[in-house]
Each structure stands twice: as C-alpha cells, then as structure tokens.
Design a protein around this motif. Structure first.
Motif, PDB file in Angstrom:
ATOM      1  N   ALA A   1     133.952 -35.684 -41.590  1.00 18.34           N
ATOM      2  CA  ALA A   1     134.533 -37.030 -41.533  1.00 18.34           C
ATOM      3  C   ALA A   1     135.626 -37.179 -42.587  1.00 18.34           C
ATOM      4  O   ALA A   1     136.674 -37.789 -42.336  1.00 18.34           O
ATOM      5  CB  ALA A   1     133.442 -38.081 -41.742  1.00 18.34           C
ATOM      6  N   MET A   2     135.401 -36.601 -43.742  1.00 27.38           N
ATOM      7  CA  MET A   2     136.381 -36.639 -44.823  1.00 27.38           C
ATOM      8  C   MET A   2     137.675 -35.936 -44.393  1.00 27.38           C
ATOM      9  O   MET A   2     138.769 -36.493 -44.509  1.00 27.38           O
ATOM     10  CB  MET A   2     135.754 -35.931 -46.034  1.00 27.38           C
ATOM     11  CG  MET A   2     136.551 -35.904 -47.273  1.00 27.38           C
ATOM     12  SD  MET A   2     135.535 -35.153 -48.581  1.00 27.38           S
ATOM     13  CE  MET A   2     136.375 -33.608 -48.753  1.00 27.38           C
ATOM     14  N   SER A   3     137.531 -34.735 -43.870  1.00 27.31           N
ATOM     15  CA  SER A   3     138.702 -33.965 -43.444  1.00 27.31           C
ATOM     16  C   SER A   3     139.393 -34.619 -42.257  1.00 27.31           C
ATOM     17  O   SER A   3     140.615 -34.649 -42.178  1.00 27.31           O
ATOM     18  CB  SER A   3     138.286 -32.537 -43.089  1.00 27.31           C
ATOM     19  OG  SER A   3     139.415 -31.758 -42.802  1.00 27.31           O
ATOM     20  N   SER A   4     138.606 -35.161 -41.341  1.00 32.20           N
ATOM     21  CA  SER A   4     139.160 -35.772 -40.138  1.00 32.20           C
ATOM     22  C   SER A   4     139.946 -37.040 -40.462  1.00 32.20           C
ATOM     23  O   SER A   4     140.968 -37.321 -39.834  1.00 32.20           O
ATOM     24  CB  SER A   4     138.026 -36.084 -39.166  1.00 32.20           C
ATOM     25  OG  SER A   4     138.516 -36.534 -37.939  1.00 32.20           O
ATOM     26  N   SER A   5     139.494 -37.817 -41.448  1.00 31.62           N
ATOM     27  CA  SER A   5     140.137 -39.098 -41.740  1.00 31.62           C
ATOM     28  C   SER A   5     141.285 -38.986 -42.740  1.00 31.62           C
ATOM     29  O   SER A   5     142.113 -39.895 -42.835  1.00 31.62           O
ATOM     30  CB  SER A   5     139.091 -40.098 -42.259  1.00 31.62           C
ATOM     31  OG  SER A   5     138.513 -39.640 -43.463  1.00 31.62           O
ATOM     32  N   PHE A   6     141.383 -37.904 -43.486  1.00 32.40           N
ATOM     33  CA  PHE A   6     142.428 -37.749 -44.497  1.00 32.40           C
ATOM     34  C   PHE A   6     143.787 -37.567 -43.832  1.00 32.40           C
ATOM     35  O   PHE A   6     143.961 -36.703 -42.970  1.00 32.40           O
ATOM     36  CB  PHE A   6     142.100 -36.553 -45.389  1.00 32.40           C
ATOM     37  CG  PHE A   6     143.007 -36.376 -46.567  1.00 32.40           C
ATOM     38  CD1 PHE A   6     143.368 -37.449 -47.377  1.00 32.40           C
ATOM     39  CD2 PHE A   6     143.486 -35.119 -46.892  1.00 32.40           C
ATOM     40  CE1 PHE A   6     144.179 -37.275 -48.476  1.00 32.40           C
ATOM     41  CE2 PHE A   6     144.302 -34.929 -47.990  1.00 32.40           C
ATOM     42  CZ  PHE A   6     144.654 -36.012 -48.788  1.00 32.40           C
ATOM     43  N   THR A   7     144.753 -38.366 -44.240  1.00 38.97           N
ATOM     44  CA  THR A   7     146.065 -38.335 -43.579  1.00 38.97           C
ATOM     45  C   THR A   7     146.801 -37.014 -43.788  1.00 38.97           C
ATOM     46  O   THR A   7     147.626 -36.637 -42.960  1.00 38.97           O
ATOM     47  CB  THR A   7     146.959 -39.489 -44.077  1.00 38.97           C
ATOM     48  OG1 THR A   7     147.045 -39.440 -45.502  1.00 38.97           O
ATOM     49  CG2 THR A   7     146.419 -40.833 -43.638  1.00 38.97           C
ATOM     50  N   GLN A   8     146.495 -36.289 -44.872  1.00 34.34           N
ATOM     51  CA  GLN A   8     147.208 -35.038 -45.148  1.00 34.34           C
ATOM     52  C   GLN A   8     146.372 -33.806 -44.771  1.00 34.34           C
ATOM     53  O   GLN A   8     146.755 -32.689 -45.100  1.00 34.34           O
ATOM     54  CB  GLN A   8     147.597 -34.976 -46.614  1.00 34.34           C
ATOM     55  CG  GLN A   8     148.577 -36.070 -46.997  1.00 34.34           C
ATOM     56  CD  GLN A   8     148.923 -36.021 -48.469  1.00 34.34           C
ATOM     57  OE1 GLN A   8     148.854 -34.981 -49.102  1.00 34.34           O
ATOM     58  NE2 GLN A   8     149.311 -37.161 -49.012  1.00 34.34           N
ATOM     59  N   SER A   9     145.273 -34.010 -44.076  1.00 38.72           N
ATOM     60  CA  SER A   9     144.416 -32.887 -43.708  1.00 38.72           C
ATOM     61  C   SER A   9     145.056 -32.045 -42.607  1.00 38.72           C
ATOM     62  O   SER A   9     145.703 -32.564 -41.701  1.00 38.72           O
ATOM     63  CB  SER A   9     143.059 -33.401 -43.212  1.00 38.72           C
ATOM     64  OG  SER A   9     142.291 -32.335 -42.692  1.00 38.72           O
ATOM     65  N   ASP A  10     144.824 -30.741 -42.716  1.00 40.67           N
ATOM     66  CA  ASP A  10     145.299 -29.849 -41.661  1.00 40.67           C
ATOM     67  C   ASP A  10     144.172 -29.513 -40.689  1.00 40.67           C
ATOM     68  O   ASP A  10     144.244 -28.538 -39.957  1.00 40.67           O
ATOM     69  CB  ASP A  10     145.907 -28.584 -42.266  1.00 40.67           C
ATOM     70  CG  ASP A  10     144.936 -27.852 -43.186  1.00 40.67           C
ATOM     71  OD1 ASP A  10     143.823 -28.348 -43.410  1.00 40.67           O
ATOM     72  OD2 ASP A  10     145.306 -26.770 -43.680  1.00 40.67           O
ATOM     73  N   GLY A  11     143.128 -30.310 -40.666  1.00 36.71           N
ATOM     74  CA  GLY A  11     142.040 -30.144 -39.713  1.00 36.71           C
ATOM     75  C   GLY A  11     140.917 -29.275 -40.236  1.00 36.71           C
ATOM     76  O   GLY A  11     140.901 -28.852 -41.387  1.00 36.71           O
ATOM     77  N   VAL A  12     139.956 -29.029 -39.346  1.00 33.22           N
ATOM     78  CA  VAL A  12     138.777 -28.236 -39.683  1.00 33.22           C
ATOM     79  C   VAL A  12     138.783 -26.974 -38.830  1.00 33.22           C
ATOM     80  O   VAL A  12     138.519 -27.024 -37.632  1.00 33.22           O
ATOM     81  CB  VAL A  12     137.475 -29.036 -39.456  1.00 33.22           C
ATOM     82  CG1 VAL A  12     136.254 -28.182 -39.764  1.00 33.22           C
ATOM     83  CG2 VAL A  12     137.463 -30.306 -40.294  1.00 33.22           C
ATOM     84  N   PRO A  13     139.098 -25.820 -39.457  1.00 30.57           N
ATOM     85  CA  PRO A  13     139.061 -24.570 -38.702  1.00 30.57           C
ATOM     86  C   PRO A  13     137.623 -24.131 -38.482  1.00 30.57           C
ATOM     87  O   PRO A  13     136.740 -24.472 -39.257  1.00 30.57           O
ATOM     88  CB  PRO A  13     139.797 -23.592 -39.622  1.00 30.57           C
ATOM     89  CG  PRO A  13     139.544 -24.120 -40.996  1.00 30.57           C
ATOM     90  CD  PRO A  13     139.469 -25.620 -40.852  1.00 30.57           C
ATOM     91  N   PHE A  14     137.399 -23.390 -37.403  1.00 31.91           N
ATOM     92  CA  PHE A  14     136.067 -22.817 -37.179  1.00 31.91           C
ATOM     93  C   PHE A  14     136.217 -21.426 -36.590  1.00 31.91           C
ATOM     94  O   PHE A  14     136.166 -21.215 -35.386  1.00 31.91           O
ATOM     95  CB  PHE A  14     135.214 -23.715 -36.292  1.00 31.91           C
ATOM     96  CG  PHE A  14     133.772 -23.274 -36.235  1.00 31.91           C
ATOM     97  CD1 PHE A  14     133.037 -23.103 -37.388  1.00 31.91           C
ATOM     98  CD2 PHE A  14     133.177 -23.008 -35.028  1.00 31.91           C
ATOM     99  CE1 PHE A  14     131.715 -22.688 -37.350  1.00 31.91           C
ATOM    100  CE2 PHE A  14     131.852 -22.597 -34.964  1.00 31.91           C
ATOM    101  CZ  PHE A  14     131.117 -22.437 -36.127  1.00 31.91           C
ATOM    102  N   PHE A  15     136.454 -20.489 -37.479  1.00 33.67           N
ATOM    103  CA  PHE A  15     136.574 -19.069 -37.170  1.00 33.67           C
ATOM    104  C   PHE A  15     137.491 -18.843 -35.964  1.00 33.67           C
ATOM    105  O   PHE A  15     138.599 -19.355 -35.945  1.00 33.67           O
ATOM    106  CB  PHE A  15     135.190 -18.438 -37.009  1.00 33.67           C
ATOM    107  CG  PHE A  15     134.344 -18.608 -38.241  1.00 33.67           C
ATOM    108  CD1 PHE A  15     134.602 -17.847 -39.375  1.00 33.67           C
ATOM    109  CD2 PHE A  15     133.325 -19.539 -38.290  1.00 33.67           C
ATOM    110  CE1 PHE A  15     133.851 -18.005 -40.530  1.00 33.67           C
ATOM    111  CE2 PHE A  15     132.567 -19.706 -39.443  1.00 33.67           C
ATOM    112  CZ  PHE A  15     132.832 -18.939 -40.562  1.00 33.67           C
ATOM    113  N   PHE A  16     137.042 -18.112 -34.966  1.00 32.00           N
ATOM    114  CA  PHE A  16     137.920 -17.755 -33.845  1.00 32.00           C
ATOM    115  C   PHE A  16     138.016 -18.866 -32.789  1.00 32.00           C
ATOM    116  O   PHE A  16     138.703 -18.713 -31.799  1.00 32.00           O
ATOM    117  CB  PHE A  16     137.468 -16.443 -33.194  1.00 32.00           C
ATOM    118  CG  PHE A  16     136.037 -16.440 -32.734  1.00 32.00           C
ATOM    119  CD1 PHE A  16     135.688 -16.903 -31.479  1.00 32.00           C
ATOM    120  CD2 PHE A  16     135.033 -15.972 -33.579  1.00 32.00           C
ATOM    121  CE1 PHE A  16     134.375 -16.904 -31.058  1.00 32.00           C
ATOM    122  CE2 PHE A  16     133.708 -15.964 -33.165  1.00 32.00           C
ATOM    123  CZ  PHE A  16     133.383 -16.432 -31.896  1.00 32.00           C
TER     124      PHE A  16
END
Length: 192
Positions: A118-133
């Motif tokens: 939720a923190m990463s998703s809501s942050f305006t400067q986030s580059d998202g949440v990677p999940f391996f391949f």
C-alpha cells in the motif's frame, strides 16, 4: 485416526509438523529475516548510494511479496494438514503465550507486506512493486502522499513489532530446548 499431516518423533512422544509445513516455515523464515534486514539497511543508507534505490528497494519489495505468498501458503497448509498439539508438559501460561505469539506473528506476516505494498502503491514517486519474472504488480491504490505517510508509519511499526515477536518465538523455542528439564517440552524438534 487421521494422521493430520504430522509425524511422531522417533525419540519421544513429540509429534513433528508435516515435511511441507517444515519446509515452508524455514523458507519463509529466511525470506522474512532477509527482507527485514534489507529494510533496515536500505532506510539507513544515504540517498546518494545507487545501490539503495537500484537494488535494495526493488529486492525488499519483491521478497516482501514472496514472504506474503509463503505465509498464505503456510496458512493453507496448516488448515489442510493440521498441526501437532503442544506438548502436555508446557505450563498453561506457556500455551497461552505460544498461541498469542503465533497468532500475532501470522497476522503481522500478512499485514506488514500489505502495508508495504500500500505504501509503494500510493507513493507518487514510486516505480511500482516488482515481483521477479512476473514484472510489476498492479498498483491498486491511487497516488496520495498523505496516505503513503500513514502506510509508511504502519509498515515501519508493524515490522518492528514482527521482529520483536520473532525474537520471542526463537527465545521460547531455545528456552524449551536448552533449559526445560522435560525433554518433551522441546518444541523445536517439531519443526526440525
């Protein structure tokens, strides 16, 4: 009588968790401890260090998602296979503390990664949440830095609380293994 997924230990009456539960437990433990360590390291590094944002943050995020997947798998296995009863030699207060600690740990093992997501998703400067391949996971929350700060605070304090519970969990297992007079109190054997 149904086996319920655990096996009697060969040396005493202590019953062991099923092999699948033991494997997931130790894998999850390694992932969670590594993710906590990476989190502590990355927040204490200066922003000028490229390793902070290029390696530590993305790996912290994807291993946090992996920890969530593993705990959900573990909860499913526990529900499906069952768990061995606590040794009868444990005191009533030890049983209550064990149940409370495990319950809170499982709750936090779900909440901490969700708050991080939720923190990463809501942050305006986030580059998202990677999940391996799999690439990047979808960001389900709208960008909002005020909400980000709330999620960041929750993620931080819940992670510290989880770490304290892990220390209690390990200390309890070691206490029963090395300091209890009754060999049946050795709950660590159930997970080895």
């Amino acid at each position: 009588m149904k086996n319920m997924g655990f096996i009697p230990s060969s040396s005493t009456s202590v019953q062991r968790y099923a092999g699948s539960l033991r494997a997931v437990h130790w894998l999850r433990a390694l992932v969670v401890l590594g993710t906590l360590a990476a989190g502590l390291l990355m927040v204490n590094l200066p922003d000028e260090m490229t390793v902070k944002f290029e390696q530590l943050y993305p790996n912290h995020k994807q291993f946090g998602v992996l920890a969530l997947v593993l705990v959900l798998l573990q909860l499913g296995l526990r529900w499906r296979r069952g768990v061995p009863a606590l040794p009868h030699s444990l005191q009533p207060w030890e049983r209550r503390l064990s149940h409370l600690t495990h319950g809170l740990m499982y709750l936090l093992l779900v909440l901490v990664p969700l708050m991080g997501y939720a923190m990463s998703s809501s942050f305006t400067q986030s580059d998202g949440v990677p999940f391996f391949f799999f690439g990047h996971l979808p960001e389900l929350l709208p960008k909002n830095d005020a909400r980000f700060e709330v999620f960041q605070l929750l993620h931080r304090y819940l992670a510290w609380t989880l770490l304290a519970l892990v220390v209690m969990h390990v200390a309890g297992a070691l206490k029963h293994r090395f300091f209890d007079a009754d060999a049946d109190s050795d709950v660590l054997r159930r997970m080895l």
